[in-house]
Write a protein that holds these residues in place. Structure first.
Motif, short mmCIF file in Angstrom:
data_model
loop_
_atom_site.label_atom_id
_atom_site.label_comp_id
_atom_site.label_asym_id
_atom_site.label_seq_id
_atom_site.Cartn_x
_atom_site.Cartn_y
_atom_site.Cartn_z
N LYS A 166 0.83 -1.20 0.00
CA LYS A 166 0.00 0.00 0.00
C LYS A 166 0.87 1.26 0.00
O LYS A 166 0.58 2.22 -0.71
CB LYS A 166 -0.91 0.02 1.22
CG LYS A 166 -2.07 -0.95 1.14
CD LYS A 166 -2.91 -0.88 2.39
CE LYS A 166 -4.01 -1.92 2.39
NZ LYS A 166 -4.78 -1.91 3.64
N VAL A 167 1.93 1.24 0.79
CA VAL A 167 2.81 2.40 0.87
C VAL A 167 3.48 2.65 -0.48
O VAL A 167 3.55 3.79 -0.96
CB VAL A 167 3.86 2.21 1.99
CG1 VAL A 167 4.97 3.23 1.88
CG2 VAL A 167 3.21 2.28 3.35
N ILE A 168 3.96 1.59 -1.12
CA ILE A 168 4.61 1.73 -2.42
C ILE A 168 3.63 2.28 -3.45
O ILE A 168 3.94 3.19 -4.22
CB ILE A 168 5.21 0.39 -2.88
CG1 ILE A 168 6.41 0.03 -2.00
CG2 ILE A 168 5.62 0.42 -4.34
CD1 ILE A 168 6.93 -1.37 -2.21
N LYS A 169 2.39 1.73 -3.43
CA LYS A 169 1.37 2.20 -4.38
C LYS A 169 1.03 3.66 -4.12
O LYS A 169 0.92 4.47 -5.05
CB LYS A 169 0.11 1.35 -4.25
CG LYS A 169 -0.98 1.72 -5.22
CD LYS A 169 -2.20 0.84 -5.01
CE LYS A 169 -3.32 1.24 -5.94
NZ LYS A 169 -3.99 2.46 -5.52
N ASN A 170 0.87 4.03 -2.85
CA ASN A 170 0.55 5.42 -2.51
C ASN A 170 1.68 6.37 -2.91
O ASN A 170 1.43 7.46 -3.42
CB ASN A 170 0.24 5.56 -1.03
CG ASN A 170 -1.09 4.94 -0.66
OD1 ASN A 170 -1.94 4.75 -1.51
ND2 ASN A 170 -1.26 4.61 0.60
N ASN A 171 2.93 5.95 -2.69
CA ASN A 171 4.07 6.79 -3.10
C ASN A 171 4.09 6.99 -4.60
O ASN A 171 4.36 8.10 -5.09
CB ASN A 171 5.39 6.17 -2.63
CG ASN A 171 5.60 6.36 -1.15
OD1 ASN A 171 5.01 7.24 -0.52
ND2 ASN A 171 6.45 5.53 -0.56
N LYS A 172 3.80 5.92 -5.34
CA LYS A 172 3.77 6.02 -6.80
C LYS A 172 2.66 6.97 -7.24
O LYS A 172 2.85 7.80 -8.12
CB LYS A 172 3.55 4.63 -7.41
CG LYS A 172 3.75 4.58 -8.91
CD LYS A 172 3.48 3.21 -9.47
CE LYS A 172 4.52 2.21 -9.03
NZ LYS A 172 4.35 0.89 -9.66
N ASP A 173 1.48 6.83 -6.60
CA ASP A 173 0.37 7.74 -6.94
C ASP A 173 0.72 9.18 -6.61
O ASP A 173 0.40 10.09 -7.38
CB ASP A 173 -0.89 7.33 -6.17
CG ASP A 173 -1.47 6.00 -6.66
OD1 ASP A 173 -1.09 5.58 -7.77
OD2 ASP A 173 -2.27 5.39 -5.92
N ILE A 174 1.37 9.40 -5.48
CA ILE A 174 1.77 10.76 -5.09
C ILE A 174 2.73 11.34 -6.11
O ILE A 174 2.60 12.50 -6.53
CB ILE A 174 2.37 10.76 -3.67
CG1 ILE A 174 1.27 10.52 -2.64
CG2 ILE A 174 3.10 12.06 -3.38
CD1 ILE A 174 1.79 10.26 -1.24
N ASN A 226 2.05 14.56 -8.39
CA ASN A 226 2.98 15.71 -8.38
C ASN A 226 3.42 16.08 -9.78
O ASN A 226 3.52 17.26 -10.13
CB ASN A 226 4.19 15.41 -7.50
CG ASN A 226 3.88 15.55 -6.03
OD1 ASN A 226 2.95 16.26 -5.65
ND2 ASN A 226 4.64 14.87 -5.21
N LEU A 227 3.69 15.05 -10.61
CA LEU A 227 4.07 15.33 -11.99
C LEU A 227 2.94 15.99 -12.76
O LEU A 227 3.16 16.92 -13.54
CB LEU A 227 4.50 14.04 -12.69
CG LEU A 227 5.82 13.44 -12.23
CD1 LEU A 227 6.06 12.10 -12.91
CD2 LEU A 227 6.96 14.38 -12.53
N LYS A 228 1.70 15.53 -12.52
CA LYS A 228 0.55 16.15 -13.19
C LYS A 228 0.40 17.60 -12.76
O LYS A 228 0.12 18.48 -13.57
CB LYS A 228 -0.73 15.38 -12.87
CG LYS A 228 -0.87 14.09 -13.63
CD LYS A 228 -2.20 13.42 -13.32
CE LYS A 228 -2.32 12.11 -14.05
NZ LYS A 228 -3.60 11.44 -13.75
N ILE A 229 0.59 17.85 -11.46
CA ILE A 229 0.49 19.22 -10.96
C ILE A 229 1.54 20.11 -11.61
O ILE A 229 1.26 21.23 -12.03
CB ILE A 229 0.63 19.24 -9.42
CG1 ILE A 229 -0.61 18.65 -8.77
CG2 ILE A 229 0.88 20.65 -8.90
CD1 ILE A 229 -0.48 18.42 -7.29
N GLN A 230 2.75 19.59 -11.71
CA GLN A 230 3.81 20.37 -12.34
C GLN A 230 3.50 20.63 -13.81
O GLN A 230 3.73 21.73 -14.32
CB GLN A 230 5.15 19.65 -12.22
CG GLN A 230 5.73 19.67 -10.82
CD GLN A 230 7.01 18.87 -10.73
OE1 GLN A 230 7.44 18.25 -11.69
NE2 GLN A 230 7.61 18.88 -9.56
N ASP A 231 2.96 19.61 -14.49
CA ASP A 231 2.64 19.78 -15.90
C ASP A 231 1.51 20.80 -16.09
O ASP A 231 1.55 21.61 -17.01
CB ASP A 231 2.23 18.45 -16.53
CG ASP A 231 3.40 17.51 -16.70
OD1 ASP A 231 4.55 17.99 -16.63
OD2 ASP A 231 3.19 16.30 -16.90
#
Length: 185
Positions: free
Chosen positions: A89-97, A101-106
């Motif tokens: 779950k932590v790995i999946k959440n980190n990947k989603d985060i 973040n990349l979408k926000i930057q874009d």
């Protein structure tokens, strides 16, 4: 007003006062860290006390010890499964985060591409830049170009004329005579 004319106001706190404040802040931070560590240890002991009852091995025979070991193995397996699920779950959440973040930057960022300058570099200078001073000979690009002679062009035209019509070849090869010619050749 030009940017050079704006001056920063001088700090009103003396250097010794700043130093004493830093020392006090560091002391307070170390105290809070130690208190936090102690609180974590107490929480860990309390949690383990709730989850694990103290072992009483005195007076148990072999069968009861084996049952106890099996129960402990089952508990370890359950805890290991929970740990694995939590890590997944932590790995999946980190990947989603990271993706968000990349979408926000874009979406939010307007990236300006820097203007590139045109640089004229000769082949010799490029080789020196790539290979350093190892390359002693100069590279003449025009010397390696293929030269086309008029005789070559005439030979190519003659070859195309010899090919002729492909239907004639096909008719000549059809039937038994054509097959015989193929085997004779």
């Amino acid at each position: 007003m030009p940017p050079q004319a704006v001056a920063k106001p001088k700090c009103k706190i003396s250097a010794s006062r700043k130093l004493s404040l830093k020392i006090l802040l560091l002391a307070r931070a170390t105290e809070e860290l130690e208190a936090e560590k102690a609180a974590r240890e107490e929480e860990k002991v309390r949690y383990l006390g709730e989850k694990l009852s103290p072992l009483q091995l005195i007076g148990l025979n072999i069968d009861e010890l084996q049952k106890l070991c099996k129960q402990m193995h089952e508990k370890v397996d359950m805890v290991d499964e929970e740990r694995y699920d939590c890590e997944a779950k932590v790995i999946k959440n980190n990947k989603d985060i990271n993706e968000l973040n990349l979408k926000i930057q874009d979406l939010g960022g307007k990236f300006k591409k820097p203007a590139l300058r045109k640089v004229r570099v000769s082949a010799d200078e490029m080789l020196k830049a790539l290979f350093g001073s190892k390359n002693k000979g100069s590279m003449d690009l025009r010397a390696n170009l293929k030269s086309v002679k008029k005789e070559d062009i005439k030979q190519e035209k003659e070859l195309t004329m010899e090919v002729g019509d492909w239907r004639k070849k096909l008719e000549g090869m059809s039937g038994m005579e054509g097959r015989k010619k193929m085997f004779d050749a």
